[in-house]
Write an enzyme that holds these catalytic residues in place. Structure first.
Site, PDB file in Angstrom:
ATOM      1  CB  VAL A  97      -0.965   0.015   1.217  1.00 44.83           C
ATOM      2  CG1 VAL A  97      -1.864   1.240   1.169  1.00 44.83           C
ATOM      3  CG2 VAL A  97      -1.793  -1.261   1.258  1.00 44.83           C
TER       4      VAL A  97
ATOM      5  CE  LYS B  10       9.307  -4.564  11.233  1.00 47.48           C
ATOM      6  NZ  LYS B  10       8.252  -5.422  11.801  1.00 47.48           N
TER       7      LYS B  10
ATOM      8  CE  LYS C 298      -5.968  -4.948   6.634  1.00 51.70           C
ATOM      9  NZ  LYS C 298      -6.456  -5.749   5.577  1.00 51.70           N
TER      10      LYS C 298
ATOM     11  CD  GLU D 199     -14.075   4.971   2.625  1.00 47.83           C
ATOM     12  OE1 GLU D 199     -14.727   5.908   3.083  1.00 47.83           O
ATOM     13  OE2 GLU D 199     -14.493   3.802   2.640  1.00 47.83           O
TER      14      GLU D 199
ATOM     15  CB  ILE E 210     -16.067  -0.259  -2.042  1.00 52.47           C
ATOM     16  CG1 ILE E 210     -15.847  -1.413  -3.021  1.00 52.47           C
ATOM     17  CG2 ILE E 210     -17.535   0.123  -1.960  1.00 52.47           C
ATOM     18  CD1 ILE E 210     -16.602  -2.690  -2.655  1.00 52.47           C
TER      19      ILE E 210
ATOM     20  N   GLY F 220      -0.152  -9.567  -3.836  1.00 51.94           N
ATOM     21  CA  GLY F 220      -0.204  -8.522  -2.808  1.00 51.94           C
ATOM     22  C   GLY F 220      -1.574  -8.346  -2.180  1.00 51.94           C
TER      23      GLY F 220
ATOM     24  CG  ASP G  85      -8.463  -8.582   6.708  1.00 50.35           C
ATOM     25  OD1 ASP G  85      -7.707  -7.691   7.133  1.00 50.35           O
ATOM     26  OD2 ASP G  85      -9.162  -8.452   5.682  1.00 50.35           O
TER      27      ASP G  85
ATOM     28  CE  LYS H 116     -10.269  -5.625   5.220  1.00 50.64           C
ATOM     29  NZ  LYS H 116     -10.028  -6.557   4.117  1.00 50.64           N
TER      30      LYS H 116
ATOM     31  N   GLY I  24      -5.174  -5.047  -2.948  1.00 47.15           N
ATOM     32  CA  GLY I  24      -4.197  -4.745  -3.996  1.00 47.15           C
ATOM     33  C   GLY I  24      -3.658  -3.338  -3.845  1.00 47.15           C
TER      34      GLY I  24
HETATM   35  N1  HSE Z   1      -5.744  -8.977   3.070  1.00 50.24           N
HETATM   36  C1  HSE Z   1      -6.778  -8.030   2.810  1.00 50.24           C
HETATM   37  C2  HSE Z   1      -7.815  -8.662   1.909  1.00 50.24           C
HETATM   38  C3  HSE Z   1      -6.197  -6.803   2.180  1.00 50.24           C
HETATM   39  O1  HSE Z   1      -7.489  -9.667   1.275  1.00 50.24           O
HETATM   40  O2  HSE Z   1      -8.942  -8.179   1.839  1.00 50.24           O
HETATM   41  C4  HSE Z   1      -7.157  -5.673   2.026  1.00 50.24           C
HETATM   42  O3  HSE Z   1      -7.638  -5.229   3.271  1.00 50.24           O
END
Ligand code: HSE
Length: 320
Positions: free
Chosen positions: A17, A41, A99, A123, A130, A181, A195, A199, A297
């Site tokens: 990112v 890092k 997140k 965002e 989106i 990625g 994840d 979110k 991505g």
């Molecule tokens: N690893 C996350 C996904 C990246 O695949 O949605 C985007 O938040």
């Protein structure tokens, strides 16, 4: 007000990112935003940017009075929280894509935003390209939000698509998601649903104004889904998707979870394939709406960061 100032950015993180944002900003001179320093890092790694841009000393960014915006995309929860809270206290606006950190610290961060009178925008932290947070927060502010059903993790959606449509096995599909990625550096966060749950946690705060403790949400991932499950699903004209869902109940409470589900072929979410995300919202006045776009991505996520930087200008904080 700093309306006379241009956006001078201190960037934390130069992964998928961070590097994406660096490239995107080179193509958007009209934003009048520049990255002054990038904190990383690992200084030994070869990067596609001038060496002088990089430092390992976070204070070079956090204490630089010329840097008025911190963009934090390191995605390690506690160090990210430390950076974001220090930046706000030091009078800087902050844009983040972390997140997990946001799910774990949202009430404190919203409090800090108020006491410091700076903006904290994120965002990019959900559904990448989106604009879901802004829409849930602003567009539906006074509408009666009945339900939301969404695909919020690009990697698992990519893996399921590759397994069931292109007949890759799970490991091949995961490897591809990593190479492109999309996946987290620890991909179990994607595969086991963490994840998506993170979110969903803060999206529900923006949708319904509720604050859910990070470990209170029921969730599961796609770790137990086998290639053969697709045959069972297809016989009934279904796909299998990792779906985040929430519904307002008659007693005013909100039922919410993230679980793999069968999705009918004529469901809007069946249209969401590969790393795309989708959000279906049903509400009292606007009725049914469907948001669709790339959810992971480099450039799609950087585009959401870019939209937050633009939002800071629209708040009349920076030069047009
Ligand atoms: N690893 C996350 C996904 C990246 O695949 O949605 C985007 O938040």
């Amino acid at each position: 007000m700093d309306a006379h100032k241009s956006l001078t950015i201190g960037l934390f993180g130069f992964g998928v990112v961070g590097e994406g944002l660096y490239k995107v900003l080179q193509q958007t001179p009209s934003l009048k935003a520049s990255i002054k320093k990038v904190c990383i890092k690992n200084p030994g790694k070869k990067r596609n940017a001038p060496d002088a841009l990089f430092t390992t000393d976070k204070d070079e960014l956090l204490n630089d009075p010329e840097i008025n915006v911190i963009v934090e995309v390191i995605n390690e929860s506690e160090p990210a929280f430390e950076i974001v809270s220090t930046a706000l206290k030091n009078g800087k606006d902050v844009v983040s894509a972390s997140k997990k950190m946001i799910a774990e610290h949202l009430p404190e961060l919203l409090g800090l935003q108020k006491t410091t009178d700076r903006s904290f925008l994120y965002e990019a932290a959900a559904c990448a390209s989106i604009p879901v947070i802004r829409n849930l927060e602003e567009y539906y502010d006074n509408d009666l939000l009945h339900s939301i059903k969404a695909i919020v993790n690009g990697s698992t959606n990519f893996i399921l698509t590759k397994m069931f449509e292109d007949k890759l096995d799970f490991q091949q599909a995961l490897l591809l998601a990593q190479q492109l990625g999309f996946a987290e550096s620890d991909p179990t966060l994607d595969v086991e649903g963490f994840d998506a749950a993170n979110k969903w946690n803060f999206l529900l705060t923006h949708a319904y104004g509720i604050v859910i403790p990070p470990d209170a949400l029921v969730f599961n991932g796609i770790q137990n889904i086998q290639a053969g499950d697709a045959i069972v699903a297809a016989e009934k004209h279904n796909d299998i998707k990792l779906v985040a869902q929430a519904k307002k109940l008659e007693n005013g409470k909100v039922a919410a979870f993230v679980l793999p589900q069968f999705i009918k072929h004529d469901d809007h979410l069946a249209f969401v394939k590969n790393e795309y995300n989708g959000v279906v919202i049903e509400s009292g006045f606007s009725d049914k709406q469907f948001f669709y776009g790339k959810g992971a991505g480099s450039f799609p996520t950087a585009s959401a960061v870019l939209s937050d930087l633009s939002a800071l200008r629209y708040q009349y904080k920076y030069e047009y």
